[in-house]
Design a protein around this motif. Structure first.
Motif, PDB file in Angstrom:
ATOM      1  N   ILE A  44       1.027  -1.242   0.232  1.00 33.72           N
ATOM      2  CA  ILE A  44       0.199  -0.333  -0.019  1.00 33.72           C
ATOM      3  C   ILE A  44       0.875   1.231  -0.793  1.00 33.72           C
ATOM      4  CG2 ILE A  44      -2.111   0.840   1.466  1.00 33.72           C
ATOM      5  CD1 ILE A  44      -2.612  -1.896   1.916  1.00 33.72           C
ATOM      6  N   VAL A  45       1.921   0.890   0.537  1.00 35.49           N
ATOM      7  CA  VAL A  45       2.869   2.871   1.018  1.00 35.49           C
ATOM      8  C   VAL A  45       3.493   2.598  -0.390  1.00 35.49           C
ATOM      9  CG1 VAL A  45       4.769   2.775   2.036  1.00 35.49           C
ATOM     10  CG2 VAL A  45       3.467   2.258   3.549  1.00 35.49           C
ATOM     11  N   PHE A  46       3.735   1.617  -1.065  1.00 36.82           N
ATOM     12  CA  PHE A  46       5.150   2.121  -3.064  1.00 36.82           C
ATOM     13  C   PHE A  46       3.858   2.806  -3.564  1.00 36.82           C
ATOM     14  CE2 PHE A  46       8.392  -0.528  -0.507  1.00 36.82           C
ATOM     15  CZ  PHE A  46       9.421   0.251  -0.833  1.00 36.82           C
ATOM     16  N   ILE A  47       2.320   1.770  -3.695  1.00 38.75           N
ATOM     17  CA  ILE A  47       1.757   1.908  -4.484  1.00 38.75           C
ATOM     18  C   ILE A  47       1.141   3.428  -4.237  1.00 38.75           C
ATOM     19  CG2 ILE A  47      -0.589   1.154  -5.079  1.00 38.75           C
ATOM     20  CD1 ILE A  47      -0.299  -1.560  -4.608  1.00 38.75           C
ATOM     21  N   PHE A  48       0.764   3.803  -2.927  1.00 42.18           N
ATOM     22  CA  PHE A  48       0.176   4.822  -3.098  1.00 42.18           C
ATOM     23  C   PHE A  48       1.064   6.039  -2.894  1.00 42.18           C
ATOM     24  CE2 PHE A  48      -3.155   4.082   0.135  1.00 42.18           C
ATOM     25  CZ  PHE A  48      -4.672   4.162  -0.921  1.00 42.18           C
ATOM     26  N   LEU A  49       2.542   6.173  -2.343  1.00 39.62           N
ATOM     27  CA  LEU A  49       3.105   7.462  -3.162  1.00 39.62           C
ATOM     28  C   LEU A  49       3.919   7.345  -4.436  1.00 39.62           C
ATOM     29  CD1 LEU A  49       5.113   6.842   0.287  1.00 39.62           C
ATOM     30  CD2 LEU A  49       3.563   8.996  -0.697  1.00 39.62           C
ATOM     31  N   ASN A  50       3.297   6.268  -5.253  1.00 36.50           N
ATOM     32  CA  ASN A  50       3.845   6.013  -6.550  1.00 36.50           C
ATOM     33  C   ASN A  50       3.117   6.469  -7.553  1.00 36.50           C
ATOM     34  OD1 ASN A  50       7.274   5.583  -6.670  1.00 36.50           O
ATOM     35  ND2 ASN A  50       6.628   5.051  -4.759  1.00 36.50           N
ATOM     36  N   LEU A  51       1.181   6.235  -6.881  1.00 36.17           N
ATOM     37  CA  LEU A  51       0.511   6.357  -7.834  1.00 36.17           C
ATOM     38  C   LEU A  51       0.512   7.596  -9.245  1.00 36.17           C
ATOM     39  CD1 LEU A  51      -1.674   3.875  -8.874  1.00 36.17           C
ATOM     40  CD2 LEU A  51      -3.212   5.847  -6.993  1.00 36.17           C
ATOM     41  N   GLY A  52       0.744   8.707  -8.950  1.00 33.23           N
ATOM     42  CA  GLY A  52       0.609  10.008  -9.302  1.00 33.23           C
ATOM     43  C   GLY A  52       1.520   9.573 -10.624  1.00 33.23           C
ATOM     44  N   GLN A  53       2.817   8.477 -10.403  1.00 36.28           N
ATOM     45  CA  GLN A  53       3.773   9.430 -11.464  1.00 36.28           C
ATOM     46  C   GLN A  53       3.089   8.291 -12.539  1.00 36.28           C
ATOM     47  OE1 GLN A  53       7.651   8.502  -9.902  1.00 36.28           O
ATOM     48  NE2 GLN A  53       7.432   9.560  -8.368  1.00 36.28           N
ATOM     49  N   GLU A  86      -2.984   0.489 -15.879  1.00 40.18           N
ATOM     50  CA  GLU A  86      -1.866   0.304 -14.901  1.00 40.18           C
ATOM     51  C   GLU A  86      -2.507   0.877 -13.622  1.00 40.18           C
ATOM     52  OE1 GLU A  86       2.002  -0.979 -13.427  1.00 40.18           O
ATOM     53  OE2 GLU A  86       0.952  -1.707 -15.279  1.00 40.18           O
ATOM     54  N   LYS A  87      -2.369   2.349 -13.738  1.00 38.47           N
ATOM     55  CA  LYS A  87      -3.327   3.231 -12.692  1.00 38.47           C
ATOM     56  C   LYS A  87      -4.541   2.168 -12.057  1.00 38.47           C
ATOM     57  CE  LYS A  87      -3.377   7.682 -11.671  1.00 38.47           C
ATOM     58  NZ  LYS A  87      -2.668   9.300 -12.204  1.00 38.47           N
ATOM     59  N   LYS A  97      -1.571  15.716   0.333  1.00 41.88           N
ATOM     60  CA  LYS A  97      -2.046  16.053  -0.432  1.00 41.88           C
ATOM     61  C   LYS A  97      -2.952  17.384  -0.675  1.00 41.88           C
ATOM     62  CE  LYS A  97      -3.381  14.582  -4.713  1.00 41.88           C
ATOM     63  NZ  LYS A  97      -2.189  13.752  -5.796  1.00 41.88           N
ATOM     64  N   PHE A  98      -3.502  17.620   0.564  1.00 44.90           N
ATOM     65  CA  PHE A  98      -4.674  18.669   0.672  1.00 44.90           C
ATOM     66  C   PHE A  98      -3.695  19.717   1.709  1.00 44.90           C
ATOM     67  CE2 PHE A  98      -6.794  14.566  -0.755  1.00 44.90           C
ATOM     68  CZ  PHE A  98      -6.981  15.025  -2.381  1.00 44.90           C
ATOM     69  N   LYS A  99      -2.631  20.235   1.455  1.00 46.91           N
ATOM     70  CA  LYS A  99      -2.521  21.079   2.171  1.00 46.91           C
ATOM     71  C   LYS A  99      -2.734  22.115   2.647  1.00 46.91           C
ATOM     72  CE  LYS A  99       3.168  19.872   1.601  1.00 46.91           C
ATOM     73  NZ  LYS A  99       3.511  20.404   1.022  1.00 46.91           N
ATOM     74  N   LYS A 100      -3.603  22.636   1.770  1.00 46.46           N
ATOM     75  CA  LYS A 100      -4.529  24.165   1.072  1.00 46.46           C
ATOM     76  C   LYS A 100      -5.856  23.898   2.433  1.00 46.46           C
ATOM     77  CE  LYS A 100      -2.554  25.917  -2.711  1.00 46.46           C
ATOM     78  NZ  LYS A 100      -2.964  26.513  -4.405  1.00 46.46           N
ATOM     79  N   TYR A 101      -6.260  22.975   2.177  1.00 46.20           N
ATOM     80  CA  TYR A 101      -7.325  22.571   2.868  1.00 46.20           C
ATOM     81  C   TYR A 101      -7.809  21.092   4.048  1.00 46.20           C
ATOM     82  CZ  TYR A 101      -8.518  23.329  -2.275  1.00 46.20           C
ATOM     83  OH  TYR A 101      -8.313  23.659  -3.239  1.00 46.20           O
ATOM     84  N   GLU A 145      13.802  10.575  -6.123  1.00 47.98           N
ATOM     85  CA  GLU A 145      13.104   9.308  -6.535  1.00 47.98           C
ATOM     86  C   GLU A 145      12.448   9.843  -5.151  1.00 47.98           C
ATOM     87  OE1 GLU A 145      12.553   8.030  -8.531  1.00 47.98           O
ATOM     88  OE2 GLU A 145      13.444   8.143  -9.986  1.00 47.98           O
ATOM     89  N   VAL A 146      11.764  10.840  -4.798  1.00 46.19           N
ATOM     90  CA  VAL A 146      10.986  11.417  -2.962  1.00 46.19           C
ATOM     91  C   VAL A 146       9.805  10.789  -2.970  1.00 46.19           C
ATOM     92  CG1 VAL A 146       9.857  13.017  -2.259  1.00 46.19           C
ATOM     93  CG2 VAL A 146      11.424  13.925  -3.851  1.00 46.19           C
ATOM     94  N   GLY A 147       8.684  10.126  -3.877  1.00 51.65           N
ATOM     95  CA  GLY A 147       7.612   9.273  -3.421  1.00 51.65           C
ATOM     96  C   GLY A 147       8.312   7.950  -3.007  1.00 51.65           C
ATOM     97  N   PHE A 148       9.131   7.099  -3.878  1.00 50.55           N
ATOM     98  CA  PHE A 148       9.789   5.675  -3.256  1.00 50.55           C
ATOM     99  C   PHE A 148      10.625   5.715  -2.067  1.00 50.55           C
ATOM    100  CE2 PHE A 148      11.944   2.247  -4.449  1.00 50.55           C
ATOM    101  CZ  PHE A 148      11.984   1.186  -5.104  1.00 50.55           C
ATOM    102  N   ASN A 149      11.224   6.579  -2.070  1.00 48.50           N
ATOM    103  CA  ASN A 149      12.619   7.198  -1.079  1.00 48.50           C
ATOM    104  C   ASN A 149      11.335   7.302  -0.161  1.00 48.50           C
ATOM    105  OD1 ASN A 149      14.482   6.201  -1.879  1.00 48.50           O
ATOM    106  ND2 ASN A 149      14.954   8.189  -2.388  1.00 48.50           N
TER     107      ASN A 149
END
Length: 436
Positions: free
Chosen positions: A205-214, A220-221, A258-262, A379-383
């Motif tokens: 779950i961690v790897f999927i969520f953090l790299n899903l946006g790429q 695949e998505k 993801k939603f810093k503004k809100y 590789e910010v999301g992955f790391n």
């Protein structure tokens, strides 16, 4: 040629991680005063065969592909600790209660050390999508089995048996249950315990969520989204309290990122949900629920400190802890030996003070490496995912032992350690290097 074959084999190891397919041997040292102890049984797993084959490809690659490897570690203090650990293991082989069990532990230590070093040396940026796909597909298979088991309230059997599912039902002795207006069976998947299944699903779950946006490919998505949903459902059915809390913490951090503004809009919702959980589920929030199994764990810790007093410098030897546990068993059934539920204390017990210092050092260096890579925006999301999982291992390891005692848990630990030390060059540098 061998490097390509090794990469395919590595992805196969990742995919097959949830399947405990293996053959158990029961030599004399796997019995403690006539009682058969699963932790002492030398087992040849399918995963072991893959790692052995990976080692063969590595050796062949050195001779025929002229591959170069980086030497880890380079720090002199780390080398000193490795030397002290080696000396401690040698002394323990001479003095251990069961030298054969200790030697088997050394073999497994070399095996997993090789796997971790291979990952650190050969995992590349281009491998990330295939790595995540392997996790996603494997987590889907494991989640389907886990949900099916929970619905049946027993093992499923059939083909799943040949993938490593253990046969169990509500009457099985020692089976993991959870009380919700009556006992319900926790989902195992094809793991030996629900906590291992839960942590594997957390990794996915961690790897999927953090790299899903790429991910740009629509299909695949959809696959990754489906994998994250069924994995989340299956993780909750394990009723693994610590890992579920880590999952919720990760989800909250992800939402906040993801939603810093809100972010302010989430507080009323969070308060309402907290009140609902407090009022409606108040019957679960009792000292008995929150501290269940605490007496069992405290007794194991008490036993460990008693053993440690007499084995402070060199420990009991690998896989020798159980032989020292026998005369100290009190309320724990004498036919069910269990390791202390803390990986740091367990490592201390088996290797002594000279070996113990190496484990916290590896955690420290891994976290330091990840922080440096995040500062360099590599590789910010992955790391970020690896850093979170390292912290999750420390938290989970304070209350469990499977990272050091069970094959799949050991591979998960080595996998995260290895990925922590992977070197990702800046993209511009890597392009120049490839042109040369």
């Amino acid at each position: 040629m061998f490097q390509k074959a090794s990469r395919v084999l590595f992805f196969l190891i990742v995919f097959c991680l949830p399947f405990q397919v293996g053959y158990h041997f029961w030599p004399d040292f796997s019995y403690v005063y006539g009682v058969r102890v699963d932790y002492l049984s030398p087992t040849l797993y399918l995963l072991d065969l893959f790692i052995i084959l990976l080692f063969v490809f590595f050796i062949l690659g050195l001779f025929f592909d002229k591959e170069r490897i980086k030497i880890y570690p380079k720090n002199k203090y780390t080398l000193i600790l490795i030397f002290l650990l080696g000396a401690s293991l040698l002394i323990n082989y001479i003095s251990a209660h069961a030298p054969q069990a200790h030697m088997f532990g050394i073999v497994k230590l070399f095996e997993f050390s090789f796997l971790g070093l291979w990952i650190a040396n050969y995992f590349e940026r281009r491998d990330i999508p295939y790595f995540i796909d392997s996790l996603a597909l494997s987590s889907i298979v494991s989640s389907v089995l886990a949900i099916w088991q929970f619905n049946n309230q027993s093992s499923v059997g059939g083909l799943w048996y040949y993938l490593g599912e253990r046969t169990y039902n509500p009457l099985t002795i020692g089976i993991a249950k959870f009380s919700i207006d009556g006992d319900v069976l926790r989902s195992y998947g094809a793991f030996p315990h629900p906590n291992l299944l839960a942590f594997f699903l957390l990794i996915s779950i961690v790897f999927i969520f953090l790299n899903l946006g790429q991910e740009k490919n629509r299909y695949e998505k959809l696959l990754l989204i489906f994998a994250s949903i069924v994995s989340s459902v299956a993780l909750l059915l394990t009723f693994s309290r610590v890992i579920i809390v880590l999952y919720l913490a990760f989800t909250i951090l992800l939402i906040c990122k993801k939603f810093k503004k809100y972010i302010l809009y989430f507080f009323p919702i969070l308060i309402i949900l907290t009140l609902y959980m407090t009022i409606y589920h108040a019957r679960f929030m009792t000292p008995e629920f929150l501290l269940r199994d605490s007496d069992f764990r405290l007794e194991l810790i008490s036993e460990s400190f008693t053993i440690l007093k007499n084995n402070l410098y060199f420990g009991t030897g690998l896989n020798n802890y159980f032989y020292y546990q026998v005369p100290l068993v009190k309320t724990i059934t004498p036919t069910l030996y269990q390791p202390v539920h803390n990986i740091f204390l367990y490592w201390f017990l088996e290797t002594g003070i000279f070996g113990f210092l190496l484990l916290p050092l590896v955690f420290f260096k891994a976290i330091k490496e990840l922080v440096l890579k995040l500062k360099k925006k590599l590789e910010v999301g992955f790391n970020q995912g690896i850093l979170f999982l390292l912290i999750a291992i420390i938290v989970t390891g304070m209350t469990d032992h499977f990272f050091l005692t069970l094959e799949q848990g050991q591979i998960m630990l080595v996998l995260i350690f290895g990925l922590s030390f992977v070197i990702f060059f800046p993209k511009r540098l890597s392009k120049r290097k490839s042109k040369r």
